[in-house]
Scaffold this motif. Structure first.
Motif, PDB file in Angstrom:
ATOM      1  N   MET A   1       0.845  -1.161   0.000  1.00 54.29           N
ATOM      2  CA  MET A   1       0.000   0.000   0.000  1.00 54.29           C
ATOM      3  C   MET A   1       0.898   1.233   0.000  1.00 54.29           C
ATOM      4  N   GLN A   2       0.544   2.240  -0.792  1.00 55.67           N
ATOM      5  CA  GLN A   2       1.277   3.503  -0.816  1.00 55.67           C
ATOM      6  C   GLN A   2       0.335   4.604  -0.359  1.00 55.67           C
ATOM      7  N   ILE A   3       0.839   5.499   0.473  1.00 59.76           N
ATOM      8  CA  ILE A   3       0.021   6.577   1.024  1.00 59.76           C
ATOM      9  C   ILE A   3       0.869   7.833   1.094  1.00 59.76           C
ATOM     10  N   ASN A   4       0.237   8.989   0.876  1.00 59.93           N
ATOM     11  CA  ASN A   4       0.960  10.257   0.954  1.00 59.93           C
ATOM     12  C   ASN A   4       1.172  10.664   2.411  1.00 59.93           C
ATOM     13  N   ILE A   5       2.138  11.532   2.632  1.00 59.41           N
ATOM     14  CA  ILE A   5       2.535  11.932   3.978  1.00 59.41           C
ATOM     15  C   ILE A   5       1.357  12.510   4.760  1.00 59.41           C
ATOM     16  N   HIS A   6       0.575  13.384   4.135  1.00 54.44           N
ATOM     17  CA  HIS A   6      -0.549  14.022   4.841  1.00 54.44           C
ATOM     18  C   HIS A   6      -1.534  12.972   5.350  1.00 54.44           C
ATOM     19  N   ASP A   7      -1.878  12.017   4.494  1.00 50.70           N
ATOM     20  CA  ASP A   7      -2.802  10.961   4.899  1.00 50.70           C
ATOM     21  C   ASP A   7      -2.170  10.043   5.943  1.00 50.70           C
ATOM     22  N   ALA A   8      -0.867   9.794   5.824  1.00 45.54           N
ATOM     23  CA  ALA A   8      -0.183   8.918   6.774  1.00 45.54           C
ATOM     24  C   ALA A   8      -0.196   9.524   8.169  1.00 45.54           C
ATOM     25  N   LYS A   9      -0.055  10.866   8.269  1.00 42.98           N
ATOM     26  CA  LYS A   9      -0.074  11.512   9.579  1.00 42.98           C
ATOM     27  C   LYS A   9      -1.434  11.346  10.251  1.00 42.98           C
ATOM     28  N   ILE A  27       5.327   5.237   2.295  1.00 43.75           N
ATOM     29  CA  ILE A  27       4.910   6.630   2.469  1.00 43.75           C
ATOM     30  C   ILE A  27       5.566   7.448   1.366  1.00 43.75           C
ATOM     31  N   ALA A  28       4.760   8.250   0.678  1.00 42.43           N
ATOM     32  CA  ALA A  28       5.250   8.993  -0.479  1.00 42.43           C
ATOM     33  C   ALA A  28       5.038  10.485  -0.299  1.00 42.43           C
ATOM     34  N   ARG A  29       5.906  11.258  -0.946  1.00 44.13           N
ATOM     35  CA  ARG A  29       5.761  12.712  -1.008  1.00 44.13           C
ATOM     36  C   ARG A  29       5.548  13.060  -2.474  1.00 44.13           C
TER      37      ARG A  29
END
Length: 103
Positions: A1-9, A27-29
């Protein structure tokens, strides 16, 4: 699964549960991967350094070292001694020069 930093926080607790269940989270930017969340695995027995990782540490005795020296000498027999004798010469004494008197 890949998720952006904002969603990961905002979903960190849920992501950790996913990781505990064996899923890898990237985690991706701006869509580019920058980190991976993976389960923590404790190293068995603590930290071991260098040769200490071996179950048996064998340090050769003087007789074994002397035999190794003979084997190395034999390998280089054509080119002469591996451990050549070094002659050290004492430096010649420097004559004492008396400083000139100040006028």
């Amino acid at each position: 699964m890949q998720i952006n930093i904002h969603d990961a926080k905002s979903k960190l607790s849920a992501l950790l549960i996913s990781v505990e269940n064996g899923e890898e989270v990237v985690i991706a930017r701006a869509g580019k991967p920058v980190a991976r969340l993976v389960p923590y695995v404790k190293a068995p027995g603590g930290m071991l350094l260098g040769l200490a990782r071996s179950s048996v540490l064998h340090i050769p005795d003087d007789a074994a070292l002397a035999e190794m020296d003979r084997e190395v000498e034999a390998m280089f027999a054509e080119s002469g001694s591996v451990f050549p004798a070094i002659s050290v010469q004492e430096p010649l004494p420097m004559p004492y020069i008396q400083p000139a008197d100040k006028p």
